[in-house]
Write a protein that holds these residues in place. Sequence first.
Motif, PDB file in Angstrom:
ATOM      1  N   ASP A  19       0.838  -1.213   0.000  1.00  0.00           N
ATOM      2  CA  ASP A  19       0.000   0.000   0.000  1.00  0.00           C
ATOM      3  C   ASP A  19       0.865   1.251   0.000  1.00  0.00           C
ATOM      4  N   LYS A  20       1.938   1.204   0.764  1.00  0.00           N
ATOM      5  CA  LYS A  20       2.864   2.332   0.855  1.00  0.00           C
ATOM      6  C   LYS A  20       3.467   2.664  -0.512  1.00  0.00           C
TER       7      LYS A  20
ATOM      8  N   GLY B 145       1.999   1.765  -3.382  1.00  0.00           N
ATOM      9  CA  GLY B 145       0.944   1.856  -4.388  1.00  0.00           C
ATOM     10  C   GLY B 145       0.946   0.700  -5.362  1.00  0.00           C
TER      11      GLY B 145
ATOM     12  N   ASP C  25      -0.016  -3.668  -6.006  1.00  0.00           N
ATOM     13  CA  ASP C  25      -0.917  -4.741  -5.611  1.00  0.00           C
ATOM     14  C   ASP C  25      -0.104  -5.919  -5.078  1.00  0.00           C
TER      15      ASP C  25
END
Length: 405
Positions: free
Chosen positions: A142-143, A145, A147
């Motif tokens: 997530d950090k 960006g 998947d």
Amino acid sequence: MGKSSRLSHSDVQRESGKQQVMDTIRAAGSIARIDISTATRVSPATVTAITAELIDVGLISEIVPDTPRQDAKRGRPRVALKIRGDAHRIAGIKVSHRVISVVVLDFEGNNIVDHEMPLTQGRMPVDDLCKTIMTALGQACDKAGIDVGTISGMGVGMAGMMDAKRNFVYWSSSLDERNVDFGAHLSRHAPCPIFIDNDANLVAKAEHLFGKGRNVSDFVVITIEHGVGMGIVIDNKIYRGTRGCGAEFGHTKVQLEGALCQCGQRGCLEAYVGDYALLREANITNGGAGHRDLGQLVDAAKGGDQMARSIFDRAGRMFAMGLANVVNIFDPKLIILSGARLSFDYLYSDQVIEEMRRWVVQIDAPPPKVRVHNWGDLMWAKGAAAYAIEEVSALAIRELATSDT
């Protein structure tokens, strides 16, 4: 990438040739085909054929060097080959008692993102640890960006005794169960192949690729954390032992029927130099009250507390004896002391190293060099990622070798 059936003799030869070429390209960073042929002693025609296949499947790419105009008349500039960084994303996980550290690298080994997630407990059930690992990986992705589903392979390093070939954990201080098929459990949560190894082995791999063991073919790494571990590199390869339980330095025996170790046995070196062992002795001496962490005990020793000083003095002597045994058995060129706890110098002071040298078999040749490398958990995670890069590469090469038939 699933596991293929048993390879034929010709498949094995093709796989070996392709892996040799890939390894040469990775080690060089970028290299021309003719230089690959020289380094591997594989014919130029075979190298050309192999590299064409590796380009076709997207594992490597060509680099045309910038050539000054005056040199262009001399002929076509030499084309170099390199690992294609965007071919795969690889995760490395380091499980310690206080934090899970994550790095995500591209296929060349370049850092995409790193992340650390604190832990509320050091030992937990199998499924809880699997979920915690995936939570940490998810936070890292997530950090950046990206998947989680785009990760091609995941290396996991943890303390304990394990069979890396089977991803099987006999015992780990991070798990409250023994004899766990941890790879199978983690695979239920992860979208990619899993590669598990003792964290000290992965530190040795990281030292070999990125640290003080670069260009050294034979060396020993002693890791100093919650416990004490060892990684051994012999002829540029990690030595794991027949059962995957080799190099358990912390569980070598230093006293018959001695102090209780967290592995369940008595008299292990770790039971005298591990942080939990030092705190246990300090608090028993104090009637169960006082020191909550190693830093407090170190401060007490520096402040003149004789009991604290005696604890560290014995730990240093025990550690020196263990190091001397390693030298007498392996006679390594280099010993690297590595880990976060090296901010405390009681295990690598001049006095400890000198005591080790006194206990080493004396000959008319200098003893091994001892070097200290105080790096954090993220570099341990990078070693786990490096291991996964090797394994993902091997899987890709194997699939390519079998597809040729």
